[in-house]
Design an enzyme around this catalytic site. Structure first.
Site, PDB file in Angstrom:
ATOM      1  N   CYS A 180      60.127  11.671  37.268  1.00 18.85           N
ATOM      2  CA  CYS A 180      59.893  10.466  38.075  1.00 18.85           C
ATOM      3  C   CYS A 180      58.583   9.773  37.659  1.00 18.85           C
ATOM      4  O   CYS A 180      57.562  10.430  37.462  1.00 18.85           O
ATOM      5  CB  CYS A 180      59.848  10.828  39.557  1.00 18.85           C
ATOM      6  N   CYS A 237      53.206  10.423  43.423  1.00 25.53           N
ATOM      7  CA  CYS A 237      53.073  11.086  44.731  1.00 25.53           C
ATOM      8  C   CYS A 237      52.414  12.461  44.540  1.00 25.53           C
ATOM      9  O   CYS A 237      52.972  13.325  43.857  1.00 25.53           O
ATOM     10  CB  CYS A 237      54.442  11.228  45.393  1.00 25.53           C
ATOM     11  N   CYS A 259      54.291  15.865  44.822  1.00 25.42           N
ATOM     12  CA  CYS A 259      55.668  16.009  44.352  1.00 25.42           C
ATOM     13  C   CYS A 259      55.825  16.713  43.008  1.00 25.42           C
ATOM     14  O   CYS A 259      55.281  16.273  41.985  1.00 25.42           O
ATOM     15  CB  CYS A 259      56.341  14.644  44.290  1.00 25.42           C
ATOM     16  N   CYS A 317      72.744  15.258  52.222  1.00 22.98           N
ATOM     17  CA  CYS A 317      71.715  14.308  51.811  1.00 22.98           C
ATOM     18  C   CYS A 317      71.471  14.394  50.307  1.00 22.98           C
ATOM     19  O   CYS A 317      71.094  15.447  49.792  1.00 22.98           O
ATOM     20  CB  CYS A 317      70.430  14.589  52.579  1.00 22.98           C
ATOM     21  N   CYS A 377      73.860  10.887  53.614  1.00 27.14           N
ATOM     22  CA  CYS A 377      72.481  10.401  53.579  1.00 27.14           C
ATOM     23  C   CYS A 377      72.074  10.337  52.114  1.00 27.14           C
ATOM     24  O   CYS A 377      72.513  11.160  51.310  1.00 27.14           O
ATOM     25  CB  CYS A 377      71.565  11.355  54.346  1.00 27.14           C
ATOM     26  N   CYS A 387      66.364   7.171  58.290  1.00 22.90           N
ATOM     27  CA  CYS A 387      65.778   8.519  58.334  1.00 22.90           C
ATOM     28  C   CYS A 387      64.401   8.371  57.716  1.00 22.90           C
ATOM     29  O   CYS A 387      64.276   8.075  56.528  1.00 22.90           O
ATOM     30  CB  CYS A 387      66.639   9.488  57.527  1.00 22.90           C
ATOM     31  N   ARG A 440      63.583  16.361  62.610  1.00 19.37           N
ATOM     32  CA  ARG A 440      63.963  17.460  61.712  1.00 19.37           C
ATOM     33  C   ARG A 440      62.762  18.268  61.267  1.00 19.37           C
ATOM     34  O   ARG A 440      61.797  17.734  60.713  1.00 19.37           O
ATOM     35  CB  ARG A 440      64.719  16.919  60.481  1.00 19.37           C
TER      36      ARG A 440
END
Ligand code: SAM
Ligand code: DTB
Ligand code: SF4
Length: 317
Positions: A57, A61, A64, A101, A132, A192, A264
């Site tokens: 990616c 972040c 991550c 998801c 999701c 979400c 969650r």
């Protein structure tokens, strides 16, 4: 300090801070009151995750393991085939998950990617599961295509407070995230949206995150509260451990400020004791990620989770 029972939907950061500052017992009592007013007390929703595209990616972040710029040892792969995704979704359904998801390590989907995703969404929906997806930032028109394919929820997290955000991510701004959330809402997809706790933020930053989420209009239908999973090679690896009761308090604040949402208890459960997880359920969490893996990191084994729910007298929704 008295905390006003909020009948308004707007929460000042200070009001959320006041909640987080309550004596623990008072906070849990408030959370239980809200929880029992709006939800079945002992029911927990089960969502299963799959990483349909892993690693590589371009974003930065700081938490991550999938960011290309950090050396985390994650083995990346391109977009999975429709068959692979359907097979996993069938297995998740057979284990008792009700929502599936699909996550992709993209800054955002290209049109070609999106077309593949719509096929996956359609197929998973066809199995009778809630769908999701979490694919990064959306461009105009993309949310509508996902909705048309049968997408029930789009996950896109604010992650932390606006003030702390810049310490964690620089390649996309808070405003970008809010803009994607608006597109999701605009297309009629359930939102979400949650964040990560344990990234070295202050209690007031946690209050800032919860206030931002609660003040989305309307607030998200689903609110994942993640505990940072520290992965070697990421900038946040080595962050001082957060007192687990602070995590529980954050869950309680989410429950109180977003009474109808599914809250969650998300990433980080494998590193949490059963006692802390039990406190999170008491604090109003009524959903978990269920299945042996999150996206790239481990989750408790499904059988272990079934045993935990059983022990606590919780039943799957
Ligand atoms: N790339 C897309 C995006 O960022 O929107 C979707 C996938 S991304 C992995 C989804 C979410 O996972 C992030 O927003 C973050 O909240 C959460 N996450 C990622 N790594 C994490 C970690 N190490 N610990 C806890 N949560 C994490
Ligand atoms: C969310 O809030 N948490 C999930 C899901 N949405 C996509 C992801 C957690 C990822 C944890 C780190 C990993 O396994 O790579
Ligand atoms: Fe990329 Fe999402 Fe990971 Fe950020 S959280 S690096 S956008 S996969």
């Amino acid at each position: 300090m008295p905390v006003a029972a909020s009948s308004t939907s707007r929460w000042d950061v200070e009001e959320v801070e006041d909640l987080l500052d309550l004596p623990f017992g008072d906070l849990m009592y408030r959370a239980q009151e809200t929880h029992r007013q709006y939800h079945e007390a002992n029911a927990v929703q089960l969502s299963t995750l799959i990483s349909v595209k892993t690693g590589g990616c371009p974003e930065d972040c700081g938490y991550c393991p999938q960011a290309a710029r950090y050396h985390t040892g994650v083995e990346g792969h391109g977009l999975l085939s429709l068959e692979e995704v359907v097979e996993s979704a069938c297995a998740a359904k057979a284990r008792g998950a009700t929502r599936f998801c699909m996550g992709a390590a993209w800054r955002g989907p290209k049109q070609r990617d999106l077309e593949q995703m719509t096929r996956m969404v359609r197929a998973v929906k066809g199995l009778g599961l809630e769908t999701c997806a979490t694919l990064g930032m959306l461009k105009a028109g993309q949310a509508e295509q996902l909705k048309e394919a049968g997408l029930d929820y789009y996950n896109h997290n604010l992650d932390t407070s606006p003030e702390y955000y810049g310490e964690v991510i620089t390649t996309r701004g808070y405003e970008d995230r809010l803009a994607t959330l608006e597109k999701v809402r605009g297309a009629g997809i359930n939102v979400c949206c949650g964040g990560i706790v344990g990234m070295g933020e202050s209690r007031s930053a946690r209050a800032g995150l919860i206030a931002q989420l609660a003040n989305l209009d309307p607030y998200p239908e689903s609110v994942p509260i993640n505990h940072l999973v520290q992965v070697e090679g990421t900038p946040l690896h080595g962050t001082a451990e957060l007192d687990p009761l602070e995590f529980v308090r954050t869950v309680a604040a989410a429950r109180i400020t977003m009474p109808r949402a599914l809250v969650r208890l998300s990433a980080g459960r494998r590193e949490m004791s059963e006692a802390v997880q039990a406190l999170c359920f008491l604090a109003g969490a009524n959903s978990i990620f269920y299945g042996d893996k999150l996206l790239t990191t481990e989750n408790p084994e499904a059988a272990q989770d079934r045993a935990l729910l059983d022990k606590l007298g919780l039943r799957p929704m």
